[in-house]
Design a protein around this motif. Sequence first.
Motif, PDB file in Angstrom:
ATOM      1  N   UNK A 131      18.308  30.248  41.362  1.00  0.00           N
ATOM      2  CA  UNK A 131      18.904  31.297  42.265  1.00  0.00           C
ATOM      3  C   UNK A 131      20.249  31.880  41.592  1.00  0.00           C
ATOM      4  N   UNK A 132      21.119  30.892  41.418  1.00  0.00           N
ATOM      5  CA  UNK A 132      22.473  31.238  41.023  1.00  0.00           C
ATOM      6  C   UNK A 132      22.361  32.043  39.610  1.00  0.00           C
ATOM      7  N   UNK A 133      21.519  31.868  38.710  1.00  0.00           N
ATOM      8  CA  UNK A 133      21.297  32.820  37.535  1.00  0.00           C
ATOM      9  C   UNK A 133      21.139  34.216  37.815  1.00  0.00           C
ATOM     10  N   UNK A 134      20.197  34.450  38.922  1.00  0.00           N
ATOM     11  CA  UNK A 134      19.782  35.755  39.317  1.00  0.00           C
ATOM     12  C   UNK A 134      20.815  36.317  40.198  1.00  0.00           C
ATOM     13  N   UNK A 135      21.753  35.577  40.734  1.00  0.00           N
ATOM     14  CA  UNK A 135      23.119  36.322  41.456  1.00  0.00           C
ATOM     15  C   UNK A 135      23.827  36.687  40.091  1.00  0.00           C
ATOM     16  N   UNK A 136      24.152  36.006  39.232  1.00  0.00           N
ATOM     17  CA  UNK A 136      25.001  36.173  38.167  1.00  0.00           C
ATOM     18  C   UNK A 136      24.645  37.414  37.573  1.00  0.00           C
ATOM     19  N   UNK A 137      23.063  37.420  37.266  1.00  0.00           N
ATOM     20  CA  UNK A 137      22.367  38.626  36.715  1.00  0.00           C
ATOM     21  C   UNK A 137      22.789  39.904  37.354  1.00  0.00           C
ATOM     22  N   UNK A 138      22.752  39.849  38.682  1.00  0.00           N
ATOM     23  CA  UNK A 138      22.780  40.917  39.653  1.00  0.00           C
ATOM     24  C   UNK A 138      24.363  41.173  39.568  1.00  0.00           C
ATOM     25  N   UNK A 139      25.270  40.416  39.415  1.00  0.00           N
ATOM     26  CA  UNK A 139      26.865  40.713  39.644  1.00  0.00           C
ATOM     27  C   UNK A 139      27.221  41.305  38.171  1.00  0.00           C
TER      28      UNK A 139
END
Length: 245
Positions: A154-162
Motif C-alpha cells: 500500500x505504501x508503494x502505491x501511496x508513494x506512486x500517487x504522491x
Amino acid sequence: MTNKIFMVSLVLAFGCGKDKPEAKPVTPPPAVAPQEPQAVVSIDAGLKEHMHDHFSAIRKIERAIVQGDTKAAEEQATWLASHDPSAEISTHQEQLDSLRTAAQAVASSTSLEQSAKAAAALASECGACHLATTSIASFEWTELPAAGDKVVDRMLRHQWAMDRLWEGLVGPSEMSWSDGAAVLAAEPMEFPAEFSEAKRSAGTALLAKVQSLAKRAQTADGLSARAEIYGDLLNTCSGCHKLRE
C-alpha cells in the motif's frame, strides 16, 4: 527560450514502477530509497544541466520533508535560491525571482508544516514558470505498483500517487495530477497493528486525512489550490511516518 517548447523527461523513481523493490515482511514498513531523478533534454547543454539540477533539488526537498528532515530541505532550498541560472534561463528574470523567493521561503521555514506548504508552493512556481515560458515538462511513465495486502504494498502505491501529484504541479500535468489523486482517494490503509493503541489511533486519523485531501484534489482547479492541498498532504505524510519511530 521564447517560442520553444522544451520537453523535459525525468525518471522519478521512488521505489515504484517496473523497478520497485521486492516487498519484505518488515514492520514498520521500510523507507523506500529514492534514486536521483535524471533529466533528458534535447536542448543547449548548459540549460539541460541547469534544468536537471533544479528538478533534482526540488525533488530532494519534497522527499526530505516527507521524511521529516527539515535540515536537508533547508540546505537544498538555500542552494536553489542562490543558484546561478544558465544564459538562456536568465532572460526570464521575473520567473527566476519568483522561484528564488519560493525557495527562500522553504529555507527560512521554522516548522515542518511551514516547510511542507512552502515546498508545495515552490513546485507550483515551477509549473507557473513552465507555462509562462512554454517549457512544459513531460515525464516518463511509471507503472502503478500492484495492489497487495501488506502495508509495504500500500505504501508503494501511496508513494506512486504522491509522485504523480508532484508531476502535476511541476509539469504542470493534468493527467499526472488526476492519476495521483484518484489512487490516493481510493487507497485507504490501516496503520500497522503492531504499534501501540495510541499510535494506531493517531495513524488511522492521519491516513483518513490523506484520503480526504486526495478527494479534494480530484476537484481542485489551478496551481494555487492544488499547491495548498499538496502541502497539506506532505505534512500529513510526514506526520504518519514520524509515528513509526
